[in-house]
Design a protein around this motif. Structure first.
Motif, mmCIF file in Angstrom:
data_model
loop_
_atom_site.group_PDB
_atom_site.id
_atom_site.type_symbol
_atom_site.label_atom_id
_atom_site.label_comp_id
_atom_site.label_asym_id
_atom_site.label_seq_id
_atom_site.Cartn_x
_atom_site.Cartn_y
_atom_site.Cartn_z
ATOM 1 N N GLU A 43 -1.199 2.311 4.306
ATOM 2 C CA GLU A 43 -1.112 0.846 4.389
ATOM 3 C C GLU A 43 -2.363 0.192 4.971
ATOM 4 O O GLU A 43 -2.830 -0.837 4.438
ATOM 5 C CB GLU A 43 0.126 0.439 5.188
ATOM 6 C CG GLU A 43 0.398 -1.056 5.168
ATOM 7 C CD GLU A 43 1.671 -1.428 5.900
ATOM 8 O OE1 GLU A 43 2.211 -2.520 5.623
ATOM 9 O OE2 GLU A 43 2.140 -0.636 6.748
ATOM 10 N N LEU A 46 -5.223 -0.503 2.341
ATOM 11 C CA LEU A 46 -5.022 -1.370 1.185
ATOM 12 C C LEU A 46 -5.656 -2.745 1.412
ATOM 13 O O LEU A 46 -5.588 -3.290 2.516
ATOM 14 C CB LEU A 46 -3.529 -1.538 0.894
ATOM 15 C CG LEU A 46 -2.753 -0.245 0.618
ATOM 16 C CD1 LEU A 46 -1.282 -0.568 0.372
ATOM 17 C CD2 LEU A 46 -3.339 0.499 -0.570
ATOM 18 N N TRP A 49 -3.384 -8.908 0.338
ATOM 19 C CA TRP A 49 -2.994 -9.730 -0.819
ATOM 20 C C TRP A 49 -3.273 -11.191 -0.500
ATOM 21 O O TRP A 49 -3.016 -11.644 0.618
ATOM 22 C CB TRP A 49 -1.516 -9.517 -1.122
ATOM 23 C CG TRP A 49 -1.133 -10.028 -2.479
ATOM 24 C CD1 TRP A 49 -0.584 -11.228 -2.790
ATOM 25 C CD2 TRP A 49 -1.319 -9.345 -3.713
ATOM 26 N NE1 TRP A 49 -0.408 -11.344 -4.139
ATOM 27 C CE2 TRP A 49 -0.846 -10.198 -4.744
ATOM 28 C CE3 TRP A 49 -1.823 -8.097 -4.063
ATOM 29 C CZ2 TRP A 49 -0.869 -9.847 -6.085
ATOM 30 C CZ3 TRP A 49 -1.852 -7.740 -5.393
ATOM 31 C CH2 TRP A 49 -1.385 -8.609 -6.382
ATOM 32 N N ASP A 61 3.509 -3.378 -2.095
ATOM 33 C CA ASP A 61 2.541 -2.316 -2.327
ATOM 34 C C ASP A 61 3.192 -0.935 -2.294
ATOM 35 O O ASP A 61 2.838 -0.053 -3.082
ATOM 36 C CB ASP A 61 1.434 -2.390 -1.269
ATOM 37 C CG ASP A 61 0.479 -3.549 -1.502
ATOM 38 O OD1 ASP A 61 0.376 -3.997 -2.662
ATOM 39 O OD2 ASP A 61 -0.154 -4.002 -0.535
ATOM 40 N N ARG A 96 -2.185 -2.680 -10.042
ATOM 41 C CA ARG A 96 -2.368 -2.323 -8.639
ATOM 42 C C ARG A 96 -3.249 -1.077 -8.520
ATOM 43 O O ARG A 96 -4.091 -0.997 -7.621
ATOM 44 C CB ARG A 96 -1.001 -2.093 -8.002
ATOM 45 C CG ARG A 96 -0.931 -2.408 -6.501
ATOM 46 C CD ARG A 96 -1.052 -3.900 -6.204
ATOM 47 N NE ARG A 96 -0.026 -4.708 -6.813
ATOM 48 C CZ ARG A 96 1.119 -5.051 -6.224
ATOM 49 N NH1 ARG A 96 1.390 -4.617 -5.008
ATOM 50 N NH2 ARG A 96 1.980 -5.841 -6.842
ATOM 51 N N TRP A 100 -6.755 -1.126 -6.452
ATOM 52 C CA TRP A 100 -6.986 -0.220 -5.334
ATOM 53 C C TRP A 100 -8.157 0.709 -5.592
ATOM 54 O O TRP A 100 -8.891 1.058 -4.669
ATOM 55 C CB TRP A 100 -5.715 0.579 -5.053
ATOM 56 C CG TRP A 100 -4.606 -0.265 -4.500
ATOM 57 C CD1 TRP A 100 -4.718 -1.500 -3.927
ATOM 58 C CD2 TRP A 100 -3.217 0.056 -4.464
ATOM 59 N NE1 TRP A 100 -3.488 -1.971 -3.535
ATOM 60 C CE2 TRP A 100 -2.547 -1.037 -3.853
ATOM 61 C CE3 TRP A 100 -2.461 1.154 -4.887
ATOM 62 C CZ2 TRP A 100 -1.159 -1.041 -3.662
ATOM 63 C CZ3 TRP A 100 -1.089 1.146 -4.703
ATOM 64 C CH2 TRP A 100 -0.451 0.062 -4.091
#
Length: 294
Positions: A43, A46, A49, A61, A96, A100
């Protein structure tokens, strides 16, 4: 390619076939589920957002990551990702994944887990092993006629792992690229691995390779990097005992290609295929870290 009904049936019964090596690595019946400990590592990596992003509220996510892992393990088309799993649509998960990868999330996750393994004393820097493995591929970037597949289009994974088989770096090229050309790229591609006092480590003490890596010029370059080349010469018997030390690289390839999305390359864009490769390397490291802690 799996049908939608076939995938749903497997989900309902909660089964996922695993080979012996995967069982030893700790793969469960639903390996795409991200537990709390792994999520705590992922986490923070990332990208945030946008607070005022247009459109409906995005899928979380964590759920999208589980959708990506479902595709990685089962090798289904993105559009066949079952909506009832709650991971969002295949298109959402694909976007996504692309986002990433552009942010370097998967490479950084691999580096973080290597540091955790290094801190636990689970990396063997006394030697590293290199090898290459062909895979089938659709036409796209970094594909070419495979010398072992009747000249059909393919790619090749070039891998360097530590003495225990932990993947350190994987490079994807066309199938007709010689292994020796990637020797230095693999060595120099090992990320700086922290976890121990002093500077992060990037170099093994020795590099083991088969006759496909026979090159005096590359031996000289390895010595300049203070790495002892242990590479058999063409036309001569193999170095005694090298096979027993190099078997770990074959084991690591088996673990990588247990992820069905890596056994056959469908992504035309190399960076998206490499995203799956880095994620698979991270999961192998994660299993070994969990095993060492237990």
């Amino acid at each position: 390619m799996c049908s939608s009904s076939g995938v749903k049936a497997r989900v309902l019964v909660g089964r996922n076939r695993c080979d012996d090596s995967a069982v030893r690595e700790g793969v469960g019946t639903r390996p795409w589920i991200v537990d709390d400990d792994l999520w705590a590592l992922i986490e923070p990596l990332l990208p945030p957002w946008p607070e005022r992003a247009p459109g409906p509220r995005p899928v979380s996510d964590r759920l999208c990551l589980q959708g990506i892992l479902f595709v990685l393990y089962n090798d289904i088309a993105w559009q066949l990702l079952p909506l009832e799993l709650g991971f969002g649509s295949g298109q959402t998960c694909w976007r996504r994944l692309e986002r990433w990868q552009r942010a370097g999330v998967f490479d950084r996750l691999h580096q973080v887990l290597l540091a955790e393994l290094n801190a636990a004393g689970e990396l063997d820097w006394s030697r590293a092993c290199v090898d290459g493995s062909h895979i089938r591929a659709k036409e796209g970037a970094d594909t070419g006629p495979s010398p072992v597949g009747q000249r059909k289009t393919g790619s090749k994974h070039h891998l360097i792992c530590d003495g225990r088989g932990t993947p350190l770096k994987v490079i994807t090229t066309s199938a007709n690229v010689n292994d020796v050309t990637q020797t230095l790229a693999l060595v120099d591609g090992i990320p700086p691995v922290a976890g121990r006092p002093g500077r992060p480590r990037r170099r093994p003490e020795a590099l083991l390779g088969d006759k496909g890596y026979d090159s005096n010029a590359h031996r000289d370059e390895l010595r300049r990097r203070r790495i002892l080349p242990v590479i058999s010469r063409k036309g001569s018997p193999n170095i005694k005992g090298i096979g027993k030390l190099r078997y770990v690289v074959e084991q690591t390839f088996a673990l990588l290609h247990h992820f069905k999305r890596l056994a056959v390359r469908w992504e035309r864009r190399t960076e998206l295929h490499d995203a799956f490769v880095s994620l698979a390397c991270s999961l192998i490291c994660w299993r070994r870290l969990k095993r060492s802690r237990s």
